[in-house]
Scaffold this active site. Structure first.
Site, mmCIF file in Angstrom:
data_model
loop_
_atom_site.group_PDB
_atom_site.id
_atom_site.type_symbol
_atom_site.label_atom_id
_atom_site.label_comp_id
_atom_site.label_asym_id
_atom_site.label_seq_id
_atom_site.Cartn_x
_atom_site.Cartn_y
_atom_site.Cartn_z
ATOM 1 C CB CYS A 2 -0.888 0.030 1.238
ATOM 2 S SG CYS A 2 -2.062 -1.328 1.356
ATOM 3 N NE ARG A 50 -7.486 -2.057 2.354
ATOM 4 C CZ ARG A 50 -8.596 -2.783 2.312
ATOM 5 N NH1 ARG A 50 -9.604 -2.401 1.562
ATOM 6 N NH2 ARG A 50 -8.715 -3.869 3.030
ATOM 7 C CG LEU A 51 -2.411 -5.276 -2.776
ATOM 8 C CD1 LEU A 51 -3.026 -5.371 -4.165
ATOM 9 C CD2 LEU A 51 -0.983 -5.776 -2.783
ATOM 10 C CB ILE A 53 -4.122 -8.239 1.932
ATOM 11 C CG1 ILE A 53 -3.275 -7.921 0.699
ATOM 12 C CG2 ILE A 53 -3.782 -9.610 2.501
ATOM 13 C CD1 ILE A 53 -1.806 -7.781 0.956
ATOM 14 C CG ASN A 75 2.451 0.420 3.433
ATOM 15 O OD1 ASN A 75 1.992 -0.657 3.097
ATOM 16 N ND2 ASN A 75 3.634 0.842 3.017
ATOM 17 N N GLY A 76 0.838 -1.727 5.680
ATOM 18 C CA GLY A 76 1.464 -2.871 6.323
ATOM 19 C C GLY A 76 0.464 -3.888 6.799
ATOM 20 C CD GLU A 77 -0.334 -9.390 7.431
ATOM 21 O OE1 GLU A 77 -0.910 -10.401 7.861
ATOM 22 O OE2 GLU A 77 0.430 -9.408 6.454
ATOM 23 C CG ASP A 100 -4.408 -4.974 9.379
ATOM 24 O OD1 ASP A 100 -5.112 -4.353 8.562
ATOM 25 O OD2 ASP A 100 -3.263 -5.389 9.098
#
Length: 148
Positions: A2, A50-51, A53, A75-77, A100
């Site tokens: 992202c 955003r991608l 997921i 951005n991230g997880e 998340d």
């Protein structure tokens, strides 16, 4: 993958130009083809690409808390978001998504800056606290996600 971007005018009376924020965000299109979002409030503007997921339908950003006083782009997880979400719900927080990202705003409400030590993952975060007119920028401990 992202991408997040933003602009903060240190002069509180000087508004962020939406066109500038849009141009910044267009440069991130390759990092997130699935969605884009914007937040502008006076001298602060945040945007993201955003991608999708996690929570493909409900993970639109920026995400705010219930009263809109804490807003985040991310951005991230967050690997432990399910455990944090359960803990925060038990503490009285209400969630509107399974993302998340939303865990971040409620964690900040619960623990302030200490919320970062609760997050296990790879991330770059821009969080705006409207009550204190404060921008918090943070990245994961290993610095896997870019933040400039």
């Amino acid at each position: 993958m992202c991408g997040i971007c933003g602009h903060l005018n240190l002069e509180r009376g000087r508004a962020v130009e939406s066109a500038l924020l849009d141009e910044m965000n267009k440069t991130l299109q390759h990092r997130g083809p699935d969605d884009e979002g914007f937040y502008v409030d006076g001298n602060i503007g945040m945007a993201m690409r955003r991608l999708a997921i996690i929570d493909v339908i409900g993970g639109h950003q920026p995400i705010a808390n219930e009263d809109g006083t804490v807003v985040v782009t991310f951005n991230g997880e967050i690997y432990n978001f399910k455990q944090l979400r359960t803990e925060l719900i038990q503490a009285g927080h209400r969630f509107t998504s399974n993302s998340d990202t939303e865990v971040i705003v409620h964690a900040y409400e619960q623990w302030g800056d200490g919320s970062l030590s609760h997050l296990n993952g790879m991330f770059a975060i821009a969080l705006w606290d409207t009550r204190h007119q404060r921008l918090l920028l943070a990245r994961d401990r290993i610095r896997k996600k870019p933040l400039y």
